[in-house]
Scaffold this motif. Structure first.
Motif, PDB file in Angstrom:
ATOM      1  N   GLU A   1       0.817  -1.199   0.000  1.00  0.00           N
ATOM      2  CA  GLU A   1       0.000   0.000   0.000  1.00  0.00           C
ATOM      3  C   GLU A   1       0.865   1.270   0.000  1.00  0.00           C
ATOM      4  N   MET A   2       0.276   2.355  -0.499  1.00  0.00           N
ATOM      5  CA  MET A   2       0.964   3.633  -0.585  1.00  0.00           C
ATOM      6  C   MET A   2      -0.007   4.744  -0.241  1.00  0.00           C
ATOM      7  N   GLY A   3       0.423   5.683   0.597  1.00  0.00           N
ATOM      8  CA  GLY A   3      -0.369   6.858   0.924  1.00  0.00           C
ATOM      9  C   GLY A   3       0.325   8.102   0.405  1.00  0.00           C
ATOM     10  N   ILE A   4      -0.432   9.026  -0.152  1.00  0.00           N
ATOM     11  CA  ILE A   4       0.138  10.231  -0.760  1.00  0.00           C
ATOM     12  C   ILE A   4      -0.385  11.462  -0.024  1.00  0.00           C
ATOM     13  N   PHE A   5       0.540  12.344   0.346  1.00  0.00           N
ATOM     14  CA  PHE A   5       0.216  13.574   1.053  1.00  0.00           C
ATOM     15  C   PHE A   5       0.842  14.753   0.308  1.00  0.00           C
ATOM     16  N   GLU A   6       0.291  15.923   0.574  1.00  0.00           N
ATOM     17  CA  GLU A   6       0.852  17.151   0.038  1.00  0.00           C
ATOM     18  C   GLU A   6       1.210  18.067   1.198  1.00  0.00           C
ATOM     19  N   MET A   7       2.453  18.556   1.217  1.00  0.00           N
ATOM     20  CA  MET A   7       2.905  19.435   2.282  1.00  0.00           C
ATOM     21  C   MET A   7       2.452  20.859   1.984  1.00  0.00           C
ATOM     22  N   LYS A   8       1.645  21.415   2.892  1.00  0.00           N
ATOM     23  CA  LYS A   8       1.164  22.786   2.760  1.00  0.00           C
ATOM     24  C   LYS A   8       1.542  23.579   4.002  1.00  0.00           C
ATOM     25  N   GLU A   9       1.148  24.837   4.014  1.00  0.00           N
ATOM     26  CA  GLU A   9       1.523  25.718   5.119  1.00  0.00           C
ATOM     27  C   GLU A   9       0.955  25.238   6.446  1.00  0.00           C
ATOM     28  N   LEU A  10      -0.234  24.656   6.425  1.00  0.00           N
ATOM     29  CA  LEU A  10      -0.872  24.176   7.647  1.00  0.00           C
ATOM     30  C   LEU A  10      -0.645  22.689   7.873  1.00  0.00           C
ATOM     31  N   GLY A  11       0.394  22.135   7.268  1.00  0.00           N
ATOM     32  CA  GLY A  11       0.739  20.731   7.489  1.00  0.00           C
ATOM     33  C   GLY A  11       0.464  19.856   6.281  1.00  0.00           C
ATOM     34  N   LEU A  12       0.354  18.567   6.537  1.00  0.00           N
ATOM     35  CA  LEU A  12       0.165  17.587   5.474  1.00  0.00           C
ATOM     36  C   LEU A  12      -1.311  17.379   5.200  1.00  0.00           C
ATOM     37  N   GLU A  13      -1.664  17.400   3.920  1.00  0.00           N
ATOM     38  CA  GLU A  13      -3.033  17.126   3.495  1.00  0.00           C
ATOM     39  C   GLU A  13      -3.040  15.902   2.587  1.00  0.00           C
ATOM     40  N   GLU A  14      -4.097  15.102   2.708  1.00  0.00           N
ATOM     41  CA  GLU A  14      -4.212  13.898   1.884  1.00  0.00           C
ATOM     42  C   GLU A  14      -4.493  14.255   0.428  1.00  0.00           C
ATOM     43  N   VAL A  15      -3.959  13.432  -0.468  1.00  0.00           N
ATOM     44  CA  VAL A  15      -4.253  13.553  -1.898  1.00  0.00           C
ATOM     45  C   VAL A  15      -5.250  12.458  -2.235  1.00  0.00           C
ATOM     46  N   GLU A  16      -6.503  12.847  -2.481  1.00  0.00           N
ATOM     47  CA  GLU A  16      -7.561  11.864  -2.702  1.00  0.00           C
ATOM     48  C   GLU A  16      -7.470  11.209  -4.075  1.00  0.00           C
ATOM     49  N   ASN A  17      -7.058  11.960  -5.093  1.00  0.00           N
ATOM     50  CA  ASN A  17      -6.950  11.409  -6.450  1.00  0.00           C
ATOM     51  C   ASN A  17      -5.530  11.641  -6.963  1.00  0.00           C
ATOM     52  N   PRO A  18      -4.579  10.768  -6.613  1.00  0.00           N
ATOM     53  CA  PRO A  18      -3.185  10.982  -7.027  1.00  0.00           C
ATOM     54  C   PRO A  18      -2.984  10.928  -8.531  1.00  0.00           C
ATOM     55  N   SER A  19      -3.795  10.127  -9.248  1.00  0.00           N
ATOM     56  CA  SER A  19      -3.635  10.035 -10.700  1.00  0.00           C
ATOM     57  C   SER A  19      -3.827  11.393 -11.357  1.00  0.00           C
ATOM     58  N   GLU A  20      -4.836  12.125 -10.907  1.00  0.00           N
ATOM     59  CA  GLU A  20      -5.108  13.441 -11.483  1.00  0.00           C
ATOM     60  C   GLU A  20      -3.980  14.417 -11.179  1.00  0.00           C
ATOM     61  N   ILE A  21      -3.403  14.309  -9.986  1.00  0.00           N
ATOM     62  CA  ILE A  21      -2.294  15.182  -9.603  1.00  0.00           C
ATOM     63  C   ILE A  21      -1.061  14.903 -10.458  1.00  0.00           C
ATOM     64  N   PHE A  22      -0.754  13.620 -10.686  1.00  0.00           N
ATOM     65  CA  PHE A  22       0.460  13.263 -11.424  1.00  0.00           C
ATOM     66  C   PHE A  22       0.357  13.611 -12.910  1.00  0.00           C
ATOM     67  N   LEU A  23      -0.862  13.731 -13.419  1.00  0.00           N
ATOM     68  CA  LEU A  23      -1.029  13.976 -14.850  1.00  0.00           C
ATOM     69  C   LEU A  23      -1.412  15.413 -15.179  1.00  0.00           C
ATOM     70  N   GLU A  24      -1.580  16.278 -14.159  1.00  0.00           N
ATOM     71  CA  GLU A  24      -2.113  17.609 -14.422  1.00  0.00           C
ATOM     72  C   GLU A  24      -1.146  18.496 -15.216  1.00  0.00           C
ATOM     73  N   GLU A  25       0.157  18.244 -15.158  1.00  0.00           N
ATOM     74  CA  GLU A  25       1.127  19.070 -15.872  1.00  0.00           C
ATOM     75  C   GLU A  25       1.690  18.374 -17.105  1.00  0.00           C
ATOM     76  N   ARG A  26       1.001  17.331 -17.569  1.00  0.00           N
ATOM     77  CA  ARG A  26       1.501  16.578 -18.712  1.00  0.00           C
ATOM     78  C   ARG A  26       1.374  17.401 -19.994  1.00  0.00           C
ATOM     79  N   SER A  27       2.416  17.398 -20.813  1.00  0.00           N
ATOM     80  CA  SER A  27       2.403  18.119 -22.086  1.00  0.00           C
ATOM     81  C   SER A  27       1.664  17.291 -23.133  1.00  0.00           C
TER      82      SER A  27
END
Length: 458
Positions: free
Chosen positions: A263-289
């Motif tokens: 299993e793997m859990g994905i978080f995003e570090m923000k100013e108020l701490g760590l927030e969960e990434v609910e849809n990692p696929s969308e995050i990983f592909l959002e900057e795709r050319s």
């Protein structure tokens, strides 16, 4: 009467020697042998108790032992619950390792707050910060919980006394390398101290049913510092990974007695701490050319979760006698194997080409199902011809060029369809026995040439 005798112990692997040596025979590290005092003979009555049961223990027949499902306490973090196998098991000992500054203390302080808000008594033991420093960090994370206790101490006997007094349900120790026991003469962080302190914490966890999280420092090679025995003693070993220059953090389980290690859990570090990434696929592909040569998308399984990630390749003519092969997020040997298959079975002349491969987003992929996507990225960059941006590629490549079946194909295809992909190239042997989602075309391929014809055309 106990007698004292000195010995030399390697701080990397725990190798023991009667005399000092510059290079450790166990791990071949230089200048790691440290002198420690060993107590032999009859131990005093107050010596360590290593039993993990209250009272006298006895052997029982296996069939006569009554068992029940381990009760779990779920935190508000679904990502952490998934990695732990469904929640925190009372009486478990969990080790969390990671690079400095990656967010281990932040994660555990947030989890402590969540458990305390759920009416559980939590004791956070800080061996690296004072109480006021921990309070400042808690204020920055907007943490306010009534049942969260902060204790700045490194003496294990004092820590044991505080646990006896408070009777908490959860204990966080940050970090194990700073804790010491006065009966062990070596310095804090040494092999003897880490081993004995962990053994004592394990005894406390098992006898009192307290879930204990301990933070472990890592070496420059990325492994947890101290003896390897440390990872064998605990119930769960978690690694907190990520690039310090990127906001995303990945929590992986490399050992788990109460759940899966995939299993793997994905978080995003923000100013108020760590927030969960609910849809990692969308995050990983959002900057795709769109329409870029050397870019493909693969559906990889991380435990029970399918994740779509982009694989990028850059193939250029080399200016050296030996072409360079560099890979980030993919095993270097796997890349060399796939390039050899492309050259032998598909006719690509890659012996005079430098190849650079990367998994976008900082994810590490190690399953065979990414082979075909890697091969397609290399071929796309070599031909300078882009693939369809709405293609998702899945399949294992054999040495003879065949495309072999992969597991959980239905979940992978459903994830691709959910993110708007129009076509999925999969092994021909995976077709049949399941229902494809509406609006997506499924193409089965048998070998590397057939696959590249579908992906790149011609």
């Amino acid at each position: 009467m106990a007698k004292k005798k000195t010995k030399f112990m390697c701080q990397s692997c725990g190798y023991e020697s009667a005399k000092w040596m510059g290079r450790c025979p166990g791990c071949s590290e230089w200048n790691k042998m440290v002198e420690e005092v060993e107590i032999t003979g009859k131990q005093p009555r107050g010596a360590f108790k290593h039993s993990i049961q209250e009272g006298p223990s006895k052997a029982e027949k296996l069939i006569s032992i009554e068992t029940r499902q381990e009760p779990r306490v779920e935190t508000d973090s679904r990502e952490l619950n998934r990695v732990l196998g469904g929640g925190v098991v009372p009486g478990s000992l969990v080790l969390i390792g990671g690079d400095p500054g990656i967010g281990k203390s932040t994660l555990l302080l947030q989890v402590s707050s969540q458990l305390a808000e759920g009416k559980h008594k939590v004791l956070y033991i800080s061996g690296e910060e004072s109480i006021k420093q921990t309070k400042l960090r808690a204020d920055r994370l907007k943490i306010k919980a009534d049942d969260l206790y902060i204790y700045a101490e490194t003496n294990l006997e004092a820590i044991h006394g505080t646990i006896e007094e408070l009777s908490p349900e959860f204990v966080i120790v940050d970090s194990i390398q700073t804790i010491f026991h006065p009966e062990v003469t070596s310095a804090p962080g040494s092999v003897s101290q880490v081993r004995e302190c962990t053994a004592e914490l394990m005894r406390i966890a098992k006898t009192k049913g307290i879930a204990i999280f301990i933070v472990g420092h890592v070496t420059k090679e990325g492994s947890i510092a101290g003896p390897r025995l440390l990872e064998h003693m605990v119930d769960t070993v978690l690694y907190f990974e990520g690039e310090r220059h990127h906001a995303y953090r990945i929590l992986r389980a490399v050992k788990n007695r109460f759940g899966s290690t995939n299993e793997m859990g994905i978080f995003e570090m923000k100013e108020l701490g760590l927030e969960e990434v609910e849809n990692p696929s969308e995050i990983f592909l959002e900057e795709r050319s769109q329409g870029a040569a050397g870019s493909t998308v693969v559906a990889s399984m991380e435990g029970t979760r399918p994740v779509l990630v982009e694989i990028q390749a850059l193939v250029t003519p080399t200016s050296f006698n030996n072409p360079r092969r560099m890979a980030t997020g993919i095993d270097h040997s796997r890349v060399s194997l796939i390039m050899a298959v492309l050259e032998k079975r598909a006719g690509f002349l890659l012996q005079h080409q430098d190849a650079y491969l990367k998994v976008a987003g900082g994810v590490k992929l190690d399953e065979p199902a990414i082979d075909l996507a890697v091969a397609a990225s290399i071929a796309s960059s070599f031909r300078d011809q882009s693939s369809d941006p709405f293609d998702c590629i899945i399949g294992e490549v054999g040495l003879t060029g065949e495309i072999r079946r992969v597991s959980r194909i239905e979940q992978r295809v459903q994830e691709a369809a959910k993110l708007g992909f129009k076509r999925v190239i999969i092994p021909a042997n995976n077709i049949g026995g399941w229902k494809a989602p509406k609006g997506i075309e499924i193409i089965g391929v048998k070998n590397i040439n057939e696959a590249l014809k579908q992906i790149l055309g011609g």
